[in-house]
Scaffold this active site. Structure first.
Site, PDB file in Angstrom:
ATOM      1  N   LYS A 147      50.021  41.313  40.838  1.00  0.00           N
ATOM      2  CA  LYS A 147      48.563  41.385  40.978  1.00  0.00           C
ATOM      3  C   LYS A 147      48.054  40.037  41.509  1.00  0.00           C
ATOM      4  O   LYS A 147      48.283  38.988  40.900  1.00  0.00           O
ATOM      5  CB  LYS A 147      47.955  41.713  39.613  1.00  0.00           C
ATOM      6  CG  LYS A 147      46.617  42.401  39.668  1.00  0.00           C
ATOM      7  CD  LYS A 147      46.233  42.889  38.279  1.00  0.00           C
ATOM      8  CE  LYS A 147      44.850  43.496  38.251  1.00  0.00           C
ATOM      9  NZ  LYS A 147      44.409  43.763  36.880  1.00  0.00           N
TER      10      LYS A 147
HETATM   11  O1  G3P Z   1      40.934  46.510  35.779  1.00  0.00           O
HETATM   12  C1  G3P Z   1      39.991  45.483  35.725  1.00  0.00           C
HETATM   13  C2  G3P Z   1      39.463  45.388  34.383  1.00  0.00           C
HETATM   14  O2  G3P Z   1      40.412  44.880  33.501  1.00  0.00           O
HETATM   15  C3  G3P Z   1      38.159  44.754  34.241  1.00  0.00           C
HETATM   16  O3  G3P Z   1      37.486  45.576  33.385  1.00  0.00           O
HETATM   17  O4  G3P Z   1      35.781  46.168  31.764  1.00  0.00           O
HETATM   18  O5  G3P Z   1      36.535  43.758  32.017  1.00  0.00           O
HETATM   19  O6  G3P Z   1      35.155  44.832  33.772  1.00  0.00           O
HETATM   20  P1  G3P Z   1      36.153  45.051  32.692  1.00  0.00           P
END
Ligand code: G3P
Length: 222
Positions: free
Chosen positions: A87
Site C-alpha cells: 500500500k
Molecule cells: O480504507 C481506508 C480507511 O481505513 C479509512 O477509513 O473510516 O478512517 O476514514 P476512515
C-alpha cells in the site's frame, strides 16, 4: 464485487472469514496502532497472522515517503506472503514506487486518493488497486460516491485494469451505492458488511414461518 474488511483486528477478520464472503483485508498504520501493534517485528508478525486467516489480498502500508524507502519496505512486505499487496500513498515518490512495483509484478494499492486526477495517475503508474476514501470526503461535505462514479467513467473510457477499491466505507448505503456504480471492491468495517443482512421483514417473516411450523407439528402430534 469483492468485499474486503478494513481492520487489523484478528477476531473481526476471523468473523468475516467465517461468514464466507470475505475477499481480502486492508490495513493502515492507524488501524495497526488501534490494535496496539507497534514495533517492526510485531507489525510483520501481525501481517503474517492476517495472511493465515484470509485467502485473499492483504494490503500492508509502507511508512516511508521517499522512493528508496518505499521500495525497501515494500519489497520486504511483499516477501512475507504471496497475498500481500503493498500500500503506497498518493504522493510523487509514491507514483514512482507504483511503477517500480508494477514492473516487478508486485501488487499495489494506491491509498489516500481524493480526486479523479489522482486516480488517473495511479492507473497510469500501473497500480493494482486505487483507494478513493469516500467517507472522509463525505465528512467534509464533498461527495465520496460522486468520486467513485467519475473514476469508473475514466477507467472504463480507457480500459484501465486498476481496480477501484472504495475505501473509508462507513455503512451499508456506501456499499450499496458503490455496488450500483460498479466499484470493483469495497473495504469497510464488519458492522457495514453484517448490516447488509438486516431487514425487519426477514425477521418477522421468519418468526411467522417458525411459529406456523411449530403449530402444525403440535397439531399433528395432538
Ligand atoms: O480504507 C481506508 C480507511 O481505513 C479509512 O477509513 O473510516 O478512517 O476514514 P476512515
Amino acid at each position: 464485487m469483492k468485499f474486503f474488511i478494513d481492520t487489523a483486528n484478528l477476531d473481526q477478520i476471523r468473523e468475516a472469514q467465517d461468514l464466507g464472503v470475505l475477499d481480502g483485508v486492508t490495513t493502515n498504520p492507524s488501524l495497526m496502532a488501534k490494535e496496539g501493534i507497534t514495533g517492526d517485528e510485531n507489525v510483520i508478525n501481525h501481517y503474517k497472522a492476517i495472511c493465515e486467516i484470509v485467502e485473499g489480498d492483504v494490503s500492508a502500508e509502507v511508512i516511508s515517503t521517499d522512493f528508496e524507502g518505499m521500495v525497501r519496505e515494500g519489497e520486504a512486505l511483499a516477501a512475507l506472503h504471496p497475498n500481500i499487496v503493498v500500500k503506497i500513498p498518493m504522493i510523487k515518490d509514491g507514483i514512482k514506487a507504483l511503477r517500480y512495483f508494477s514492473n516487478k509484478g508486485i501488487k499495489t494499492n494506491c491509498t489516500l486518493v481524493f480526486s479523479p486526477g489522482q486516480a488517473l495517475l495511479a492507473a497510469k503508474a500501473g497500480a493494482t488497486y486505487v483507494s478513493p476514501f469516500i467517507g472522509r470526503l463525505d465528512d467534509i461535505s464533498s461527495s465520496g460516491i460522486e468520486l467513485i462514479e467519475k473514476i469508473r467513467v475514466i477507467y472504463d473510457n480507457y480500459g484501465f485494469e486498476t481496480e477501484i477499491l472504495a475505501a473509508s466505507v462507513r455503512h451499508t448505503m456506501h456499499i450499496m451505492d458503490c455496488a450500483m456504480i460498479g466499484a470493483d471492491v469495497m473495504t469497510g468495517p464488519l458492522s457495514a458488511i453484517v448490516g447488509l443482512l438486516k431487514h425487519p421483514l426477514t425477521d418477522s417473516g421468519l418468526a411467522t414461518f417458525l411459529a406456523d411450523h411449530k403449530k402444525s407439528v403440535e397439531k399433528a402430534n395432538a
